[in-house]
Design an enzyme around this catalytic site. Structure first.
Site, mmCIF file in Angstrom:
data_model
loop_
_atom_site.group_PDB
_atom_site.id
_atom_site.type_symbol
_atom_site.label_atom_id
_atom_site.label_comp_id
_atom_site.label_asym_id
_atom_site.label_seq_id
_atom_site.Cartn_x
_atom_site.Cartn_y
_atom_site.Cartn_z
ATOM 1 N N CYS A 7 0.863 -1.188 0.000
ATOM 2 C CA CYS A 7 0.000 0.000 0.000
ATOM 3 C C CYS A 7 0.894 1.230 0.000
ATOM 4 C CB CYS A 7 -0.977 -0.013 1.176
ATOM 5 S SG CYS A 7 -0.201 0.070 2.804
ATOM 6 N N ARG A 13 -3.133 -0.549 5.584
ATOM 7 C CA ARG A 13 -3.777 -1.620 4.823
ATOM 8 C C ARG A 13 -2.892 -2.838 4.580
ATOM 9 N NH1 ARG A 13 -5.239 2.201 -0.045
ATOM 10 N NH2 ARG A 13 -3.295 3.088 0.753
ATOM 11 N N ASP A 117 -8.054 4.024 1.400
ATOM 12 C CA ASP A 117 -7.023 4.444 2.350
ATOM 13 C C ASP A 117 -7.699 4.976 3.614
ATOM 14 O OD1 ASP A 117 -5.057 5.730 3.762
ATOM 15 O OD2 ASP A 117 -4.231 6.810 2.046
HETATM 16 P P1 4NP Z 1 -1.656 2.872 4.162
HETATM 17 O O1 4NP Z 1 -2.207 4.246 4.779
HETATM 18 O O2 4NP Z 1 -1.177 3.185 2.771
HETATM 19 O O3 4NP Z 1 -2.830 1.966 4.163
HETATM 20 O O4 4NP Z 1 -0.529 2.414 5.072
HETATM 21 C C1 4NP Z 1 -1.426 5.416 4.836
HETATM 22 C C2 4NP Z 1 -0.499 5.561 5.836
HETATM 23 C C3 4NP Z 1 0.250 6.715 5.913
HETATM 24 C C4 4NP Z 1 0.058 7.723 4.974
HETATM 25 C C5 4NP Z 1 -0.882 7.562 3.976
HETATM 26 C C6 4NP Z 1 -1.621 6.402 3.896
HETATM 27 N N1 4NP Z 1 0.817 8.908 5.055
HETATM 28 O O5 4NP Z 1 0.567 9.827 4.241
HETATM 29 O O6 4NP Z 1 1.690 9.039 5.916
#
Ligand code: 4NP
Length: 147
Positions: A7, A13, A117
């Protein structure tokens, strides 16, 4: 079979997909390896987001020992399948593919749908868990039929 879940941040995720798939594979008694990574590097070295850890725990899956890392081109050599959570992840990973063989390893967990997300919305963690669980079950079934 070696599967990499991907992800954006590798804290919400893909750690869920990593933990859930690992649990399903173990239940089936399969000798498969599962890992996860992020396209971004902001959280490298950290554990999963506490909201994902909590949601996994509520469902009997322990993801607390996972450590965030960034996707690297060598992962195309290391893994048989690169499973991404949304179209943005897919675009970012495909941009790193060196050839057709690399590109062919990349697929969305939900076939044609995104796992949303949840980073900026606490209420999304429970539905995201269910989507990830459904996707992992389906993927495992498909792969078992083929291998
Ligand atoms: P992930 O969610 O892609 O599901 O791990 C996120 C975690 C952190 C960030 C964005 C999405 N971020 O911008 O730091």
């Amino acid at each position: 079979m070696k599967i990499l879940m991907v992800c954006l941040g590798n804290i919400c995720r893909s750690p869920l997909a990593h933990g859930v798939m690992e649990a399903l594979v173990k239940e089936e008694g399969l000798d498969w390896q599962v890992d996860s990574a992020g396209t971004g590097n902001w959280h490298v070295g950290q554990g999963p987001d506490h909201r994902s850890t909590r949601e996994a725990k509520l469902n009997g899956v322990n993801i607390s020992k996972q450590v965030c890392r960034q996707f690297k081109v060598g992962d195309f050599d290391e893994f048989d399948l690169i499973v991404v959570m949304d179209q943005n992840n897919k675009r970012d990973i495909l941009a790193l593919a060196r050839n057709d063989e690399d590109s062919k390893k990349v697929r969305l967990l939900l076939g044609d749908k995104n796992v949303p997300d949840p980073y900026h919305d606490d209420t999304l963690f429970a539905p995201v868990y269910q989507l990830v669980l459904d996707g992992c079950k389906q993927l495992l079934k498909e792969l078992q039929a083929k291998h």
